[in-house]
Design a protein around this motif. Sequence first.
Motif, PDB file in Angstrom:
ATOM      1  N   THR A 421       0.514  -1.251   0.575  1.00  0.00           N
ATOM      2  CA  THR A 421      -0.429  -0.463   0.195  1.00  0.00           C
ATOM      3  C   THR A 421       0.652   1.489  -0.015  1.00  0.00           C
ATOM      4  O   THR A 421       0.155   2.655  -0.813  1.00  0.00           O
ATOM      5  CB  THR A 421      -0.993   0.008   0.755  1.00  0.00           C
ATOM      6  OG1 THR A 421      -1.877  -1.233   1.920  1.00  0.00           O
ATOM      7  CG2 THR A 421      -1.397   0.563   1.203  1.00  0.00           C
ATOM      8  N   ILE A 422       1.980   1.202   0.821  1.00  0.00           N
ATOM      9  CA  ILE A 422       3.112   2.364   0.774  1.00  0.00           C
ATOM     10  C   ILE A 422       3.113   2.479  -0.794  1.00  0.00           C
ATOM     11  O   ILE A 422       3.444   3.846  -1.228  1.00  0.00           O
ATOM     12  CB  ILE A 422       3.853   2.405   2.417  1.00  0.00           C
ATOM     13  CG1 ILE A 422       2.868   2.217   3.409  1.00  0.00           C
ATOM     14  CG2 ILE A 422       4.742   3.020   2.164  1.00  0.00           C
ATOM     15  CD1 ILE A 422       4.079   2.150   3.928  1.00  0.00           C
ATOM     16  N   THR A 423       4.406   1.225  -1.089  1.00  0.00           N
ATOM     17  CA  THR A 423       4.536   1.691  -2.412  1.00  0.00           C
ATOM     18  C   THR A 423       3.717   2.096  -3.835  1.00  0.00           C
ATOM     19  O   THR A 423       4.348   3.162  -3.992  1.00  0.00           O
ATOM     20  CB  THR A 423       5.040   0.348  -2.503  1.00  0.00           C
ATOM     21  OG1 THR A 423       5.842  -0.268  -1.323  1.00  0.00           O
ATOM     22  CG2 THR A 423       6.014   0.465  -4.226  1.00  0.00           C
ATOM     23  N   SER A 424       1.975   1.886  -3.241  1.00  0.00           N
ATOM     24  CA  SER A 424       1.174   2.386  -4.458  1.00  0.00           C
ATOM     25  C   SER A 424       0.583   3.562  -4.359  1.00  0.00           C
ATOM     26  O   SER A 424       0.613   4.056  -4.980  1.00  0.00           O
ATOM     27  CB  SER A 424       0.304   0.810  -4.418  1.00  0.00           C
ATOM     28  OG  SER A 424       0.351  -0.570  -4.238  1.00  0.00           O
ATOM     29  N   CYS A 425       0.984   4.402  -3.267  1.00  0.00           N
ATOM     30  CA  CYS A 425       0.669   6.008  -3.145  1.00  0.00           C
ATOM     31  C   CYS A 425       1.899   6.320  -2.932  1.00  0.00           C
ATOM     32  O   CYS A 425       1.616   7.723  -2.603  1.00  0.00           O
ATOM     33  CB  CYS A 425       0.190   6.171  -1.613  1.00  0.00           C
ATOM     34  SG  CYS A 425       0.913   5.225   0.260  1.00  0.00           S
ATOM     35  N   LYS A 426       3.026   5.295  -3.524  1.00  0.00           N
ATOM     36  CA  LYS A 426       4.177   6.646  -3.637  1.00  0.00           C
ATOM     37  C   LYS A 426       3.950   7.494  -4.702  1.00  0.00           C
ATOM     38  O   LYS A 426       2.992   6.887  -6.041  1.00  0.00           O
ATOM     39  CB  LYS A 426       4.899   6.187  -3.198  1.00  0.00           C
ATOM     40  CG  LYS A 426       5.651   6.020  -1.776  1.00  0.00           C
ATOM     41  CD  LYS A 426       6.905   5.574  -1.807  1.00  0.00           C
ATOM     42  CE  LYS A 426       8.347   5.944  -2.533  1.00  0.00           C
ATOM     43  NZ  LYS A 426       9.380   5.480  -2.807  1.00  0.00           N
ATOM     44  N   ALA A 427       3.734   8.898  -5.180  1.00  0.00           N
ATOM     45  CA  ALA A 427       4.044   9.570  -6.560  1.00  0.00           C
ATOM     46  C   ALA A 427       4.802   9.297  -7.423  1.00  0.00           C
ATOM     47  O   ALA A 427       6.548   9.349  -6.828  1.00  0.00           O
ATOM     48  CB  ALA A 427       3.911  11.079  -6.335  1.00  0.00           C
TER      49      ALA A 427
END
Length: 784
Positions: A421-427
């Motif tokens: 999730t953290i990697t997916s929401c990173k711009a």
Amino acid sequence: MGLQSMEMQKPAESWGLKIKSKTKMAPPCLGLFRPTVGQCCHQCTPESLRNKLGQNSLGGFRNILNINEKHTRYRGWLVRRMCCVLFVSGCKVFPSSVTNRVERVYQSNRVKEALAAQGEQGGDGQGQISLQTFLPLINTCISSGLLRFVGWLFLKMLASVFGSFQVNLNHLLALHKASQEGSRLVYVYVRQSALDCALIPLALFCHSLRVPYTICTVKINSRLLRMILQKVGVIFLLNGDVTEQEFEWDPLSSAVVTSLVRELLHEGQAVSVAVSAEPGQGGQWLARIRQLIKDRSVPDVSLVPVGISYNCEPPADPQIGLSSVVKCLLSLLWTRSWGSVRIDLAQPFSLKEMCDSGRCRVDDWLPLQDLLLPVILNNRSESANGRRRMSWLLPFHYASGHKPHPRDDLSIAVILHLLYTITSCKAVTSTSIVSSLLLHKHRKGVKLSVLCRDVSWLTEELLFRNKDVGFGGTLPKVVHYSLSLLAPHLVMAAAPSRKDPLILPRPSPAAAHHLSLQAQTVTHAFILEAVGACAVSAMLSDVAGSGVSSRVRSDGVDGDRVRGDMEFDVVLCQTELTNRALQLCHLLPPGFMPPCQSSLSFALDAVDSLVRCGILIMEEVPRDVPICDVWKREGAFSWTTSDDPYNSDSDCEELESRSYKITQPHQCPDLLFFLCSLPSAYLRSLCWATSALENVLSPLPEADFKTQIHCQVCDMARKKKMHYESCSEEAVHTALQTLIDLGVLLEEQQKGGVFLSVSPLFNSSENRQKLHRFISQYLYNYHV
């Protein structure tokens, strides 16, 4: 070639003029369309997602380094010169005291049991002496006055380092509402640098949210600096020469920090922790919080994934002293900018809902050797259907020396879910796009005009996949800004008679490692298509090696040499293609696959994604009865009850496997090679580590074993004079962990620590060659 290497010696303005003269304006999607990122998982936490749907979103972004009089309640000439001080003084602060906290921690059952066990081993009196060392850790508090001063100081420091500090405002209302309702918030981020610990509290402080207690594993040598930071909520675990693993191994240390987290959550405080895909780093904090919920010590917590995106990652400094801070402040006067940084706060979701609802399934987890060893050694085409168990994400089995209990799988699932999730929401930053293109598509160099065209294309593809980009503006400015930040790692050359310069990565390990780190977010965004493309490459390698079709050239040929004369006249079976993709899924490091999706479903989606992006087309098979004419097919319908949970409309589909062919447009080989190259750094490191096993005498201590393998992998990269990104320390350690999960390496707990040795099964060179062939089939240019 008549090129003169200039290596960015000309001023930036001259390069900007050349870029503007050779490029067009950006397409409308650049900076205008912003996908919504950071949503709760609809499968694991539907209730949390439903509770947030009705809330209005602020939307947009805010640069917290750009503070003016509009951010204060006052106006005037003097206000414009003191606006930062006035803004900091107007931010809401939630101070916290340490009243009776030491007594509550010491009286907890966990600490009493740890003291009793320690007393039985070491005698009386040692327990109280050991507890005194934890007093500074327990007495960590948040002082409102000191917090405002440190916040003002950090704003001034970051303003001289970064061009901007953007905060995504999309989910701030949800955080404000959760804080007002008394929810216990736990902010979770992926560890990248020591600066991460400061950015999240600063962003929350500037938006009048409760500043969390930050669990920090960075060593601070200065006693004065530690004392100041402990007054603003920074909990330092490491002191002296104690490592993070040694701290976790101590039962008393583990009991004290668990009781401390319990007391902080009881007080209603927020907590910030870091997770990592490396073995045993960060995951124990989430496991502790989950155990507190399971023991009903804490009713529930809301996890908030936080994505931090850097244009240029700050240099890592494992030990920080007062002298290093002073040197850093002095160097800010003439240092170059690190670009910009952006923080994306995702939607909070309930940890209790994820763990207790039963929607997060872990019953199909299997050891990696059970999933892949039959395929590797026995040449089976089908692998077992399941997911890879990654027990090493928790450090407990290192301390106890036995295999982890299956109940820990749910904690590991939470860690994997947060990593994804953290990697997916990173711009995705502009430097990430340029680095990915130079490393995976134009390694031998590219003209500036072609690079600008590919930046526009890749940006559109990222937005199409619901990935947000951390930049905006015209294409010339975006490319010029990225090249200026990446200048130390690039070589730029231009012929005297031409104004279109040639850009290529600098052939050095440091440059390749930096570009590889920057390109990771693009790799995560395209991992679905990359897995499918590597599966296609593996099947084409088999066909080319068997000599069935002389019109297929893939294995051992560089993409630049085969463009223009490559023809793919091969029919690919869907079943075989899915099996190849499934086997590659098992090899992926943590954080690439969504943990709530089965590996088989991910492999099927990987094949379908190649059809959507135009690489594969479905093969038309002539038949007497069209497949869509269900009335003329015998046994096309089977009557089932309407309440059958396993009933599906797909039962009426043709049971025969589909077949695919590769499309013939000119762009197809370029896109296929680009996608195949995205996971190549990790796969090549895995191949090189496998080859290096024959030169290592084992058993050896874990640190010595990893050092020897790392040195040999670096030698392989130096001999080839390329692919330096595969010999980084992080890539080699990830590859060795995969070899441990495969059963190639054995971990033995001895008196001196953990020892690594090659298993008897892979002492045979034949089995090592089988493993090497299995991994290298996914590398389309392994021999280059």
